[in-house]
Design a protein around this motif. Structure first.
Motif, short mmCIF file in Angstrom:
data_model
loop_
_atom_site.label_atom_id
_atom_site.label_comp_id
_atom_site.label_asym_id
_atom_site.label_seq_id
_atom_site.Cartn_x
_atom_site.Cartn_y
_atom_site.Cartn_z
N VAL A 1 56.15 41.91 11.36
CA VAL A 1 56.16 42.04 9.92
C VAL A 1 55.04 40.76 9.35
CG1 VAL A 1 57.49 41.27 7.86
CG2 VAL A 1 58.59 42.55 9.68
N ILE A 2 55.09 40.04 9.97
CA ILE A 2 54.13 38.78 9.41
C ILE A 2 52.56 39.31 9.32
CG2 ILE A 2 53.06 36.54 9.98
CD1 ILE A 2 55.82 35.60 10.53
N ASP A 3 52.40 40.03 10.79
CA ASP A 3 51.07 40.53 11.24
C ASP A 3 50.59 41.52 10.22
OD1 ASP A 3 50.61 38.68 13.29
OD2 ASP A 3 51.22 40.07 15.01
N LEU A 4 51.54 42.20 9.73
CA LEU A 4 51.23 43.62 9.01
C LEU A 4 51.15 43.19 7.73
CD1 LEU A 4 53.72 46.32 10.61
CD2 LEU A 4 51.13 46.09 10.99
N PHE A 5 51.98 42.38 7.19
CA PHE A 5 52.11 42.17 5.72
C PHE A 5 51.79 40.68 5.44
CE2 PHE A 5 55.06 45.39 6.93
CZ PHE A 5 54.35 46.42 6.26
N GLY B 1 62.74 41.31 3.77
CA GLY B 1 63.97 41.76 3.13
C GLY B 1 63.95 43.24 3.24
N TYR B 2 62.71 43.69 2.74
CA TYR B 2 62.55 45.41 2.95
C TYR B 2 62.78 46.02 4.13
CZ TYR B 2 60.64 44.60 -1.59
OH TYR B 2 60.61 44.22 -3.28
N GLN B 3 62.44 45.33 5.21
CA GLN B 3 62.60 45.98 6.39
C GLN B 3 64.06 45.70 6.64
OE1 GLN B 3 63.22 44.95 9.75
NE2 GLN B 3 63.11 42.56 9.42
#
Length: 403
Positions: free
Chosen positions: A300-304, A314-316
């Motif tokens: 999640v950090i790498d993508l966004f 939170g969304y995922q």
């Protein structure tokens, strides 16, 4: 004490321990529902689908978002409210903040810290199938719910430890609605839904599946424990990507490949003829799942990006909740229509593999975006060089005529 409450400071270790313990309790209790499933569907004389809804509500609210009131339950809908909704919502309000707090307290060792915290999930998978079974045998399922409530109260202490850091002034919007316009985010959410459908189906039905195959429940509990150990072993491997600095997509590929492995093995479950075969399938699928869970926050950090981690994570999590909500009831319906667990396992495996396919598409989008950004930088550099060249030429002409 000011130096203690900072990124990578001394208190970061206390936060990491609190996050790990929260993972143990929340995820261990949630995904060990398969033990209660075997007991409740017979004791309450209800269908597979109705009983699976109880666990589905709990797991979904852990991600979208108790126990003691479940002691008084006499009907499936009583447990749906007390265990499914109330407990699930409480777990949900505990789980997401503990993941985010680890992200706040660590910078240099962020990948390793998130993977270490998530190791608690595997430890929970190891401990709680045995704990649940022993409590049910000693105190019946109603009495076990009271003790589960007492165990869950330890989460309060974990919350006290997670002291917020003094942060720079940030946009305090509760919802970052602009992320809903991001196609990459939408595809990632769909991947999360599919992935969780497959994962939760296996954890919920495997014990009952073994009982239907003529294998005693105790061996089913052993299998869940073995799967928990494999899951726990898999988590630290995700943290090793911190050493792959020259491979910027290491987290993404490790996550995607292991999802595909999990989906394939889930389908193989139905082909097993002996307990030994189920052990092999359980170890491989859970080892791969452990790697995925360890990688997830880092992906999640790498993508966004870390700046919007609160929102994107939170969304995922909400997407995972959707998968956990619909997966078990679908498995129950398929089981009742076909009178066996073959179709639920095949269905779970296929949607899990589809989740991996979506991640490959996302990887293509990330690569294309990087190329466009690189091309844009090169164009800007070219334009700047031309401007400098034109200025130099103009200066030379001016000196020639007027110098």
């Amino acid at each position: 004490m000011a130096g203690v409450y900072r990124q990578d400071g001394g208190w970061a270790l206390a936060v990491l321990f609190a996050a790990l313990l929260t993972h143990v309790i929340v995820m261990g209790m949630t995904f060990s529902f398969g033990i209660y499933f075997v007991i409740l569907k017979d004791d309450l004389e209800t269908s597979h689908t109705t009983t699976l809804w109880i666990g589905a509500l709990n797991t979904s609210l852990v991600f979208i978002g108790g126990y003691i009131s479940s002691y008084f339950a006499t009907k499936p809908y009583h447990l749906g409210i007390s265990y499914g909704i109330v407990t699930g919502l409480g777990f949900g309000l505990s789980y997401t903040p503990c993941v985010v707090m680890v992200g706040r307290y660590y910078k240099k060792w962020l990948y390793l810290a998130t993977a270490a915290a998530c190791t608690g999930e595997g430890l929970g998978f190891v401990l709680f199938p045995m704990i649940f079974n022993n409590l049910i045998e000693e105190y019946q399922w109603q009495g076990s719910m009271l003790i589960n409530g007492a165990i869950s109260l330890n989460i309060v202490l974990c919350g006290v430890i997670m002291k917020p850091l003094k942060a720079k002034e940030e946009n305090a919007d509760v919802l970052n609605l602009t992320m809903f316009k991001d196609l990459k985010m939408m595809l990632f959410a769909l991947s999360m839904v599919c992935w969780n459908i497959g994962v939760v189906i296996v954890s919920f039905i495997v014990a009952d599946f073994l009982v239907e195959r003529g294998i005693e429940l105790r061996k089913g509990i052993y299998l869940l424990t073995i799967m928990g150990i494999a899951n726990m072993v898999g988590h630290p491997f995700a943290g090793l990507t911190v050493f792959c600095r020259k491979w910027p997509y290491a987290n993404l590929w490790l996550y995607t490949i292991t999802i595909a492995i999990t989906g394939t093995v889930v389908m193989l479950f139905n082909t097993g003829e002996s307990f030994s075969a189920f052990v092999v399938y359980g170890i491989v699928s859970s080892l791969a799942l452990g790697v995925q869970l360890g990688c997830l926050a880092n992906v999640v950090i790498d993508l966004f990006g870390i700046d919007v981690f609160n929102h994107s994570f939170g969304y995922q999590m909400a997407s995972q909740g959707v998968g956990n909500l619909i997966g078990p009831p679908i498995a129950g319906i398929l089981r009742e229509k076909t009178k066996n667990y073959a179709v639920p396992f095949y269905f779970g495996g296929i949607v899990t593999i589809f989740s991996a396919v979506i991640m490959v598409v996302i990887f293509g989008m990330v690569k294309a975006q990087k190329r466009r950004e690189s091309s844009g930088r090169e164009e800007n550099e070219t334009v700047q060089m031309n401007l400098v060249g034109n200025q130099d030429a103009a200066t030379t002409l001016w000196l020639h005529f007027y110098g």
